[in-house]
Design a protein around this motif. Structure first.
Motif, PDB file in Angstrom:
ATOM      1  N   ALA A 130       3.333   3.799   5.824  1.00 41.27           N
ATOM      2  CA  ALA A 130       4.626   2.953   6.023  1.00 41.27           C
ATOM      3  C   ALA A 130       4.627   2.027   4.856  1.00 41.27           C
ATOM      4  O   ALA A 130       6.042   1.855   4.736  1.00 41.27           O
ATOM      5  N   VAL A 131       3.770   1.307   4.692  1.00 44.09           N
ATOM      6  CA  VAL A 131       3.837   0.379   3.650  1.00 44.09           C
ATOM      7  C   VAL A 131       4.461   0.663   2.255  1.00 44.09           C
ATOM      8  O   VAL A 131       5.428   0.291   1.625  1.00 44.09           O
ATOM      9  N   ASP A 132       3.874   1.817   1.932  1.00 44.73           N
ATOM     10  CA  ASP A 132       4.218   2.517   0.650  1.00 44.73           C
ATOM     11  C   ASP A 132       5.779   3.038   0.649  1.00 44.73           C
ATOM     12  O   ASP A 132       6.558   2.821  -0.003  1.00 44.73           O
ATOM     13  N   LEU A 133       6.083   3.672   2.020  1.00 43.78           N
ATOM     14  CA  LEU A 133       7.631   4.009   2.312  1.00 43.78           C
ATOM     15  C   LEU A 133       8.435   3.044   2.191  1.00 43.78           C
ATOM     16  O   LEU A 133       9.466   3.081   1.440  1.00 43.78           O
ATOM     17  N   VAL A 134       8.180   1.836   2.752  1.00 44.84           N
ATOM     18  CA  VAL A 134       8.899   0.644   2.694  1.00 44.84           C
ATOM     19  C   VAL A 134       9.279   0.158   1.401  1.00 44.84           C
ATOM     20  O   VAL A 134      10.225  -0.077   0.981  1.00 44.84           O
ATOM     21  N   GLN A 135       8.124  -0.069   0.632  1.00 39.68           N
ATOM     22  CA  GLN A 135       8.110  -0.528  -0.783  1.00 39.68           C
ATOM     23  C   GLN A 135       8.892   0.238  -1.503  1.00 39.68           C
ATOM     24  O   GLN A 135       9.754  -0.114  -2.555  1.00 39.68           O
ATOM     25  N   GLY A 136       8.821   1.541  -1.500  1.00 37.12           N
ATOM     26  CA  GLY A 136       9.598   2.514  -2.156  1.00 37.12           C
ATOM     27  C   GLY A 136      10.957   2.463  -1.946  1.00 37.12           C
ATOM     28  O   GLY A 136      11.743   2.442  -2.904  1.00 37.12           O
ATOM     29  N   LEU A 137      11.490   2.064  -0.628  1.00 35.18           N
ATOM     30  CA  LEU A 137      12.979   1.954  -0.288  1.00 35.18           C
ATOM     31  C   LEU A 137      13.353   0.766  -0.912  1.00 35.18           C
ATOM     32  O   LEU A 137      14.451   0.610  -1.378  1.00 35.18           O
TER      33      LEU A 137
END
Length: 128
Positions: A30-37
């Motif tokens: 989740a953290v990596d996904l949000v940061q990527g977005l």
């Protein structure tokens, strides 16, 4: 071989339960996904059927998630549809949003708003 047209998504709206596990920790990735977005400058919003105080308590432990959200919609907002309200706050149309949710009622609300759905397995039962 099938070909697919690329989707244009103007924003992503997350239900809090799509970001956090039952123990309050972020779901894996989740953290990596949000940061990527965020890195791609895609506007993000969070919705919850809980109160603002509950939202703050749950995501307050995870500022990397909390402060990535440009808009937050809670039960305190008394919105007819949380996803429509979140899209409005982001300045986009709901059908141009990807909605990530982990509950059947949330997925139904996102579907009703016209959002493209990203369903976690726990929310799929009974969705048509």
């Amino acid at each position: 071989m099938a070909t697919f047209a690329p989707l244009k998504i103007d924003a992503v709206i997350f239900d809090v339960d799509a970001l956090l596990q039952d123990d309050g920790e972020p779901r894996p990735g989740a953290v990596d996904l949000v940061q990527g977005l965020v890195d791609r400058k895609i506007p993000l919003a969070a919705v919850t059927s809980g109160t603002q105080a509950t939202f703050d308590a749950r995501l307050g432990r995870h500022p990397d998630l909390r402060y990535s959200m440009s808009a937050v919609v809670t039960a305190d907002d008394e919105a007819e549809n949380l996803y429509v309200k979140a899209a409005q706050r982001l300045g986009v149309d709901a059908p141009a949003c990807l909605a990530c949710d982990a509950t059947q009622p949330g997925l139904e609300a996102a579907q009703s708003a016209g959002c493209l759905l990203c369903a976690l397995a726990s929310g799929l039962e009974g969705l048509r």
